[in-house]
Scaffold this motif. Structure first.
Motif, PDB file in Angstrom:
ATOM      1  N   ARG A 115       7.450  -6.874   9.666  1.00  0.00           N
ATOM      2  CA  ARG A 115       6.190  -6.547   9.001  1.00  0.00           C
ATOM      3  C   ARG A 115       5.114  -7.532   9.461  1.00  0.00           C
ATOM      4  O   ARG A 115       5.411  -8.658   9.856  1.00  0.00           O
ATOM      5  CB  ARG A 115       6.340  -6.616   7.479  1.00  0.00           C
ATOM      6  CG  ARG A 115       7.334  -5.600   6.911  1.00  0.00           C
ATOM      7  CD  ARG A 115       6.840  -4.178   7.088  1.00  0.00           C
ATOM      8  NE  ARG A 115       7.785  -3.220   6.529  1.00  0.00           N
ATOM      9  CZ  ARG A 115       8.750  -2.637   7.221  1.00  0.00           C
ATOM     10  NH1 ARG A 115       8.891  -2.917   8.526  1.00  0.00           N
ATOM     11  NH2 ARG A 115       9.574  -1.782   6.651  1.00  0.00           N
ATOM     12  N   HIS A 130      -2.108  -4.305   5.968  1.00  0.00           N
ATOM     13  CA  HIS A 130      -1.321  -3.814   4.834  1.00  0.00           C
ATOM     14  C   HIS A 130      -1.023  -2.320   4.979  1.00  0.00           C
ATOM     15  O   HIS A 130       0.081  -1.858   4.638  1.00  0.00           O
ATOM     16  CB  HIS A 130      -2.079  -4.074   3.533  1.00  0.00           C
ATOM     17  CG  HIS A 130      -2.239  -5.535   3.221  1.00  0.00           C
ATOM     18  ND1 HIS A 130      -1.336  -6.484   3.645  1.00  0.00           N
ATOM     19  CD2 HIS A 130      -3.189  -6.210   2.523  1.00  0.00           C
ATOM     20  CE1 HIS A 130      -1.717  -7.675   3.225  1.00  0.00           C
ATOM     21  NE2 HIS A 130      -2.839  -7.533   2.546  1.00  0.00           N
ATOM     22  N   ASP A 133       1.739  -1.993   7.450  1.00  0.00           N
ATOM     23  CA  ASP A 133       3.019  -2.384   6.845  1.00  0.00           C
ATOM     24  C   ASP A 133       3.610  -1.238   6.035  1.00  0.00           C
ATOM     25  O   ASP A 133       4.816  -0.970   6.086  1.00  0.00           O
ATOM     26  CB  ASP A 133       2.826  -3.615   5.957  1.00  0.00           C
ATOM     27  CG  ASP A 133       2.734  -4.900   6.766  1.00  0.00           C
ATOM     28  OD1 ASP A 133       3.149  -4.890   7.939  1.00  0.00           O
ATOM     29  OD2 ASP A 133       2.235  -5.907   6.232  1.00  0.00           O
ATOM     30  N   ALA A 137       7.084   0.804   6.801  1.00  0.00           N
ATOM     31  CA  ALA A 137       8.144   0.985   5.803  1.00  0.00           C
ATOM     32  C   ALA A 137       8.549   2.453   5.703  1.00  0.00           C
ATOM     33  O   ALA A 137       9.744   2.779   5.628  1.00  0.00           O
ATOM     34  CB  ALA A 137       7.671   0.455   4.448  1.00  0.00           C
TER      35      ALA A 137
END
Length: 383
Positions: A115, A130, A133, A137
Motif C-alpha cells: 500500500r 488513499h 490504496d 485492496a
C-alpha cells in the motif's frame, strides 16, 4: 526505468522553471511598480535662516540610470535564487508522486499486498494515494477470489475426470471382463460425464448472469414460477418434498432466461437441502413499485453467520446439509448474480425450525428503465 526517471526529472524541471518564472516576474513587477516612480521624485533642501518648512529650491533627484542599473543587478542575482527555490518547491511537491510511482512499480511485479500509505499533509496527492490504496485492496480481493474460484473449478472438474480414468483403466485391465462388466463400466463413465456436463452448465449460467442483462422484456414472476414448479414436481415427489405455490401476478422487466434460472436454482436448492416430509413454498406478489417472490423451505438448521458465505461460488455448509452430494455450491451464487444484474434486492433469513426464507424484490419496469438511462447518461458524461 530510465524513461520513467527521465520523465520524472523533466516534470520537476518544468515545475521548477514555472516557479522560478513566477518569482522572477514578481521581481520585475516590483521594479516597474516601485523603483521607476521613485526615480522621478525630486530631492528638496531647506535654505538657512528660513523656516524648515519653507521650500525655496530643489536638488537634481535620484539618477534614473543608477537606479535602473542597481535594479538590473538585483534581477540578475534573483535568477539563481528563483531557480533554486523553484527546484526545491517542485521536489517537495513531487515527493508523494515519487512514492506513488515507486510503490506502483513494486505492485506491478506481482505483490498486491503493498500500500502507498501516504500520511500528512492531506492534499490532492494524498487523497489520490488513499483512493489508490482502496483500489488496490479491491483488486487484491478480486484476484484472490478469482484464484480461489479457479482452484475450486479445477478441483470439481478433476474429481470426475480422475474417476472416469480409474474406472476405464480397471475395466480394461481385467482380463476376465465380459460384456456385462464393460457395459456397467461404460454406464458409470456416462454418469460421471453427466456430472461434468451439469457442472459446466452451472458455470456457464453463472458467467452469463455475471455478464449482466442484455435484453429487457416484461416478465411475470408468477408465470415463471408456475413453469418451474411444474418441471420440478416429479423430482420433489421422489425426494418426499411437497411443492406449493401461492402465485399472484407480479410483473417486472428483465431477461426471461435469467429470471427463470434464478427461480429454478432457488427451487432446486430448497428441494436438495431438505428432508423427507419437508415442504417448499413459493410466493409471488406485488408491493408498491416492486415485484417480489419468496421461497421458504424446511430442512436442517442453518447458522445465521453462515448465510453470506452461501451466496459465494463453491461454498457449502456442513455435510448434513448437502449429504446427497449432488450439488456444486453454485446455485445461490447464480441467484445472487442474476439479482444483481436485474438491480434486485436479495435477502435470506435462516428459519429457527430449519431451512431458509429467501426474498427477491425486483424493481418495477419503469424504475429499471430510469436507472438504465441514468447509468448510460453517466457513462457518456465521463471524460
Amino acid at each position: 526505468m530510465t524513461s520513467r526517471t527521465s520523465a520524472r526529472r523533466s516534470l520537476r524541471t518544468r515545475l521548477a522553471l514555472a516557479y522560478a518564472a513566477g518569482i522572477y516576474a514578481a521581481g520585475v513587477f516590483v521594479v516597474v511598480l516601485v523603483d521607476v516612480p521613485l526615480a522621478s521624485v525630486q530631492m528638496t533642501t531647506p535654505v538657512g535662516g528660513l523656516s524648515p518648512g519653507v521650500i525655496t529650491g530643489s536638488g537634481p533627484g535620484i539618477s534614473l540610470t543608477r537606479l535602473l542599473a542597481g535594479s538590473a543587478v538585483a534581477l540578475v542575482l534573483l535568477v539563481p535564487v528563483a531557480l533554486a527555490l523553484g527546484w526545491y518547491v517542485a521536489g517537495r511537491f513531487l515527493h508523494p508522486l515519487r512514492a506513488i510511482t515507486a510503490t506502483a512499480a513494486i505492485i506491478s511485479a506481482g505483490t498486491l499486498d503493498r500500500r502507498l500509505g501516504l500520511g500528512e499533509p492531506m492534499d490532492e496527492l494524498t487523497e489520490l494515494g488513499h483512493t489508490l490504496d482502496g483500489l488496490l485492496a479491491r483488486l487484491q480481493a478480486a484476484f484472490d477470489a478469482q484464484r480461489h474460484f479457479v482452484a475450486n473449478v479445477s478441483h470439481e472438474l478433476r474429481t470426475p475426470l480422475a474417476g472416469q480414468r480409474t474406472l476405464l483403466e480397471v475395466a480394461l485391465a481385467d482380463p476376465d471382463a465380459d460384456a456385462g462388466t464393460l457395459r456397467s463400466a461404460c454406464q458409470e463413465a456416462l454418469s460421471l460425464g453427466e456430472h461434468q456436463e451439469r457442472l459446466v452448465q452451472a458455470l456457464l449460467a453463472l458467467a452469463t448472469s455475471e455478464r449482466g442483462v442484455t435484453r429487457w422484456d416484461a416478465v411475470d414472476l408468477s408465470s415463471v414460477v408456475e413453469e418451474v414448479l411444474a418441471s420440478r414436481r416429479e423430482h420433489a415427489i421422489r425426494e418426499g418434498v411437497n411443492l406449493a405455490g401461492h402465485l399472484a401476478p407480479a410483473t417486472t422487466s428483465g431477461d426471461p432466461r435469467l429470471v427463470e434460472s434464478l427461480v429454478a436454482n432457488l427451487v432446486d436448492n430448497a428441494v436438495r437441502h431438505n428432508h423427507a416430509g419437508g415442504h417448499v413454498t413459493v410466493t409471488t406478489w406485488t408491493s408498491g413499485t416492486e415485484a417480489a417472490l419468496t421461497v421458504a423451505n424446511s430442512g436442517p438448521v442453518v447458522p445465521g453467520d453462515q448465510l453470506p458465505r452461501l451466496f459465494q461460488p463453491f461454498q457449502r455448509l456442513a455435510s448434513e446439509r448437502h449429504g446427497r452430494g449432488d450439488g456444486y455450491g453454485l446455485g445461490l451464487a447464480i441467484v445472487d448474480a442474476v439479482a444483481q444484474a436485474h438491480q434486485a434486492t436479495l435477502a435470506a433469513v435462516a428459519r429457527p425450525e430449519g431451512g431458509l426464507f429467501i426474498t427477491v424484490r425486483f424493481p418495477a419496469s419503469s424504475l429499471i428503465a430510469a436507472r438504465t438511462v441514468a447509468r448510460a447518461a453517466s457513462r457518456r458524461e465521463r471524460p
